[in-house]
Design an enzyme around this catalytic site. Structure first.
Site, PDB file in Angstrom:
ATOM      1  N   CYS A 168       0.833  -1.199   0.000  1.00 58.67           N
ATOM      2  CA  CYS A 168       0.000   0.000   0.000  1.00 58.67           C
ATOM      3  C   CYS A 168       0.875   1.258   0.000  1.00 58.67           C
ATOM      4  CB  CYS A 168      -0.974  -0.035   1.171  1.00 58.67           C
ATOM      5  SG  CYS A 168      -2.358   1.129   1.002  1.00 58.67           S
TER       6      CYS A 168
ATOM      7  N   HIS B 250      -3.500  -5.611   1.284  1.00 57.10           N
ATOM      8  CA  HIS B 250      -2.832  -5.817   2.571  1.00 57.10           C
ATOM      9  C   HIS B 250      -2.851  -7.286   3.001  1.00 57.10           C
ATOM     10  CE1 HIS B 250      -2.340  -1.605   4.064  1.00 57.10           C
ATOM     11  NE2 HIS B 250      -3.315  -1.370   3.210  1.00 57.10           N
TER      12      HIS B 250
ATOM     13  N   GLU C 116      -1.076  -8.673   5.242  1.00 62.36           N
ATOM     14  CA  GLU C 116      -0.863  -8.780   6.687  1.00 62.36           C
ATOM     15  C   GLU C 116      -2.170  -8.721   7.463  1.00 62.36           C
ATOM     16  OE1 GLU C 116      -0.964  -4.325   6.053  1.00 62.36           O
ATOM     17  OE2 GLU C 116      -0.325  -6.108   4.931  1.00 62.36           O
TER      18      GLU C 116
END
Length: 237
Positions: free
Chosen positions: A89, A208, A210
């Site tokens: 990002c 994302h 994560e």
């Protein structure tokens, strides 16, 4: 492999990335402060991560100021020497601003901030190496996005080079793997969600992973993507 996660003023996904790498992937991971002029004892077998967030408040352009942080000089040198660098990002935006990745991230097509789950599919050398190396993950991943400037753009010559070199890592698609206008959340050219550099040691993506690493969150597709970083030696060979 050791991971370093850079913390910029305005980063808000650094802890997410630290926790995902340390607790979900059981890897050694250390935070790296943006004002540091030394990245410590990282070898080219290790990986430095630029996390998501709003570095320096996204003034000027997203990532434009962070690109001049003291630590970025060392990270650029690290990448130029073959070290692995991964941006998510805002980290992707910083990599493009610093010239470590080609192209740019523009305002979303509809001029609106997007925060939702999307589907992406593996492409290029990532798909060839990952899916053929018996780490057979699903070709379609459900991964969250959260950005206002995530529309990837590159001129015609750059786009053709990305395609011919297999540098496109991920494309936006629907849950069946089909690229449709509706499945492209930000209007990215050619549905591009992530790319690599020509040397295949610098990786950037808008979604994302994560945030999708735990069964507690109901989604572990991101864990599959981060796990692939552990195979980066095979990927760049």
């Amino acid at each position: 492999m050791k991971f370093g996660v850079v913390v910029f003023p305005g980063s808000n996904c650094d802890r997410d990335m630290l926790d995902a790498l340390q607790y979900d992937l059981n890897q050694e991971v250390v935070p790296l402060w943006h004002k540091s002029e030394d990245i410590g004892s990282f070898s080219t077998e290790d990986c430095i991560v630029l996390p998501g967030g709003f570095s320096y408040g996204d003034y000027l352009r997203c990532g434009a100021i962070a690109r001049f942080s003291p630590i970025m000089k060392r990270i650029i040198e690290f990448a130029e020497n073959g070290g692995k660098v991964y941006g998510v990002c805002n980290g992707f935006q910083i990599l493009c601003e610093s010239g470590l990745l080609p192209g740019a991230l523009l305002r979303n097509e509809r001029q609106q901030y997007i925060c939702k789950n999307v589907f992406i599919k593996a492409d290029g050398f990532y798909r060839e190496r990952i899916l053929d190396d018996k780490a057979v993950f699903s070709e379609v991943y459900k991964i969250p996005v959260a950005h206002g400037e995530g529309r990837y753009y590159a001129d015609t010559a750059t786009l053709e080079q990305l395609k011919s070199n297999g540098q496109i890592l991920f494309r936006y698609c629907n849950e069946n793997g089909t690229e449709t206008p509706e499945s492209n959340p930000n209007g990215s050219i050619d549905h591009i969600a992530g790319i690599s550099n020509e040397g295949r040691n610098v990786f950037g993506m808008m979604p994302h992973p994560e945030r999708a690493c735990s069964s507690v969150l109901g989604n572990e597709d991101g864990k599959k993507i981060l796990t692939s970083l552990l195979m980066a030696k095979q990927l760049v060979a």
